[in-house]
Design an enzyme around this catalytic site. Sequence first.
Site, PDB file in Angstrom:
ATOM      1  N   GLY A 152       0.790  -1.217   0.000  1.00 17.48           N
ATOM      2  CA  GLY A 152       0.000   0.000   0.000  1.00 17.48           C
ATOM      3  C   GLY A 152       0.827   1.275   0.000  1.00 17.48           C
ATOM      4  O   GLY A 152       2.010   1.292  -0.342  1.00 17.48           O
ATOM      5  N   THR A 153       0.179   2.362   0.413  1.00 19.32           N
ATOM      6  CA  THR A 153       0.854   3.659   0.493  1.00 19.32           C
ATOM      7  C   THR A 153       2.057   3.591   1.420  1.00 19.32           C
ATOM      8  O   THR A 153       3.129   4.117   1.112  1.00 19.32           O
ATOM      9  CB  THR A 153      -0.138   4.734   0.984  1.00 19.32           C
ATOM     10  N   LYS A 163      10.684   7.929   5.504  1.00 18.96           N
ATOM     11  CA  LYS A 163      11.696   7.734   6.548  1.00 18.96           C
ATOM     12  C   LYS A 163      13.071   7.477   5.944  1.00 18.96           C
ATOM     13  O   LYS A 163      14.102   7.795   6.550  1.00 18.96           O
ATOM     14  CB  LYS A 163      11.299   6.579   7.468  1.00 18.96           C
ATOM     15  N   GLY A 294       0.359  23.422   3.858  1.00 16.45           N
ATOM     16  CA  GLY A 294      -0.130  22.544   4.915  1.00 16.45           C
ATOM     17  C   GLY A 294       0.917  22.302   5.982  1.00 16.45           C
ATOM     18  O   GLY A 294       2.036  21.896   5.667  1.00 16.45           O
ATOM     19  N   GLY A 299       3.345  17.212   5.366  1.00 20.20           N
ATOM     20  CA  GLY A 299       4.060  18.372   4.856  1.00 20.20           C
ATOM     21  C   GLY A 299       5.330  18.667   5.623  1.00 20.20           C
ATOM     22  O   GLY A 299       6.388  18.937   5.028  1.00 20.20           O
ATOM     23  N   HIS A 435      -0.072   1.649  11.522  1.00 17.62           N
ATOM     24  CA  HIS A 435      -0.239   0.703  12.637  1.00 17.62           C
ATOM     25  C   HIS A 435      -1.688   0.653  13.110  1.00 17.62           C
ATOM     26  O   HIS A 435      -2.130  -0.365  13.653  1.00 17.62           O
ATOM     27  CB  HIS A 435       0.713   1.026  13.790  1.00 17.62           C
ATOM     28  N   HIS A 558      20.769   2.612  32.352  1.00 17.28           N
ATOM     29  CA  HIS A 558      21.600   3.810  32.184  1.00 17.28           C
ATOM     30  C   HIS A 558      22.870   3.453  31.418  1.00 17.28           C
ATOM     31  O   HIS A 558      23.445   2.392  31.660  1.00 17.28           O
ATOM     32  CB  HIS A 558      21.957   4.377  33.565  1.00 17.28           C
TER      33      HIS A 558
END
Length: 582
Positions: A152-153, A163, A294, A299, A435, A558
């Site tokens: 899909g898209t 990304k 936008g 955008g 998702h 940590h």
Amino acid sequence: MAFELKMPQLGLTMEEGTVSKWVKHEGDAVKTGEVILEITTDKLTNEVTSEVDGTLLKIVAQEGEDVPVKGTLAWIGQPGEAVGGEAAAPAVPFAPASKDPAAAAATAAPVKPAGDKSVIVIGGGPGGYVAAIRAAQLGAKVTVVEKQYLGGTCLNVGCIPTKCLLHSAELVEDIKNQGKEIGVEVEGVKVNFPQVIAHKNEISKKLTSGVAGLLKMNKVKKVDGEASFTAPGKLSVKKADGTTEAMTADAIIIATGSVNAIPPIPGIQENPNCIDSTGALSLEALPKSMVVIGGGVIGLELACAYAAFGTKITVVEAMDHMLPMLDGDLTKIGVAHMKKMGMEFHLECPVQSVEASPAGAKVVCKNKAGETVSFEAEKVLVAIGRKANTASLNLDAGGLKNDRGRILVNDRMETNVPGVYAIGDCVFGKAQLAHTASAMGEVAAENIMGIPAEYDEKTNPTCVYIEPEAASVGLTEEQCKAKGISYKVGKFPMSANGKALILNGGEGLVKIIAGTEFGEILGMHIIGPRATDLIAEGALAIGEEMTLDEIISTIHSHPTVTETMREAALQAEKRAIHTSNK
């Protein structure tokens, strides 16, 4: 006699492959080393090349067929030359080949017990293919109808490609802005934009071929074509080869996603320099300037990428704020960073028209004072949102209730027509996120197969891949105030976290919102390094009704950015160790 092209063995355990696409067609000339077809094995797509020069005389194995290793795929030779040998073994649509006699006997028997259901999924995106796999896992006989491409898209012209560009952009930004400070000095950093696009294409191809392999592994049949309703629960599918087939099943899942919305602004459609997000992901050359219409997620994500590559970015937004889905504190930090990148913002500045310009295009707006202002650029990115991709479905014939094409569903993803479900971007009133669609797909499949399930959006995160990246789940402060909920807030700056200081100089913030009386987590909002990965802890906390005390009592390792989440919880309880409690 003609040359017999056989299914190659591409691994020691490979027993069969699926013909996914014929690159050449019968009658085409082929040369040695030239790609003839693509085959899918497990999660990989492989190209098969010719071993001889000649003409593709006959295709034996059709697209979608499973062919055993050494089975005949096609014949290559000279025109008029005899074609010999046996045809490829017939396709085994729902069971892999096996050399074990007992397994073969089991395969010959019906794969599903009596009473199992047939399911048609319209659309092979992140909602559709997940729904198909889940239904198949539960014993359904599943067919996916896809008119364009699997994934899909999201995988092809959305999440993943964007990304890829942003990762390249982030690397450029780090080298330019942080490299010298951390002792990595590089001279002459430049962006090879065609290679940026090539890398994006490579990643998308790997993932889409992976989806094809997953469907095959789960015995899901794929039909290339476009589906539309002819009556409630009945479909007509126009296939890629031009034929039409009537189809129906025990259940139908609509997963057709969304498409870019085009605003009715004069001049936009007539100007070839006005592009949508799909166009922005396939430019051949890096533009020197770009106006973005936008100030939403799409955008601003693309604006960040192109700004890092060196494009001059101007954003125009009709509203008085940007990124309305984010907590206000996060938006302030994000906008401040984007301004440091050289981006200009014009709020309350609705676009009136787009005109031709020697530069490429001129965007004419009206500012807050009512004055006419204009901005010129090589490209204009139109990013005002997306709309449900249901125009070709003939929803009225299917009897499906909808709001301007957005299908109405309940929390079980059921439409008003029994046996018909809808998921993802094409439904009304839900977040348009990959998702989200996947989660809805699992809910729909389970309900179809008799497992009660409901979609619950309270644990659904929103991720925005601006620079620095931001993520949010649950209620914002603004929403708590609007609902009259008594709450308290804990904040922790990334500048007080060692790992964040190392990664991006400590830019960002974690903000936790909790109920006043019990300390239950109502919302979590993060901007900074790893924000889109960290947000899962907030989603889990909300889903499991965790409290501030439970986050505090969980030891966070940590040095990591995850420490900021515990510190924010401590600050909400006025117990912060590494920041002020005021």
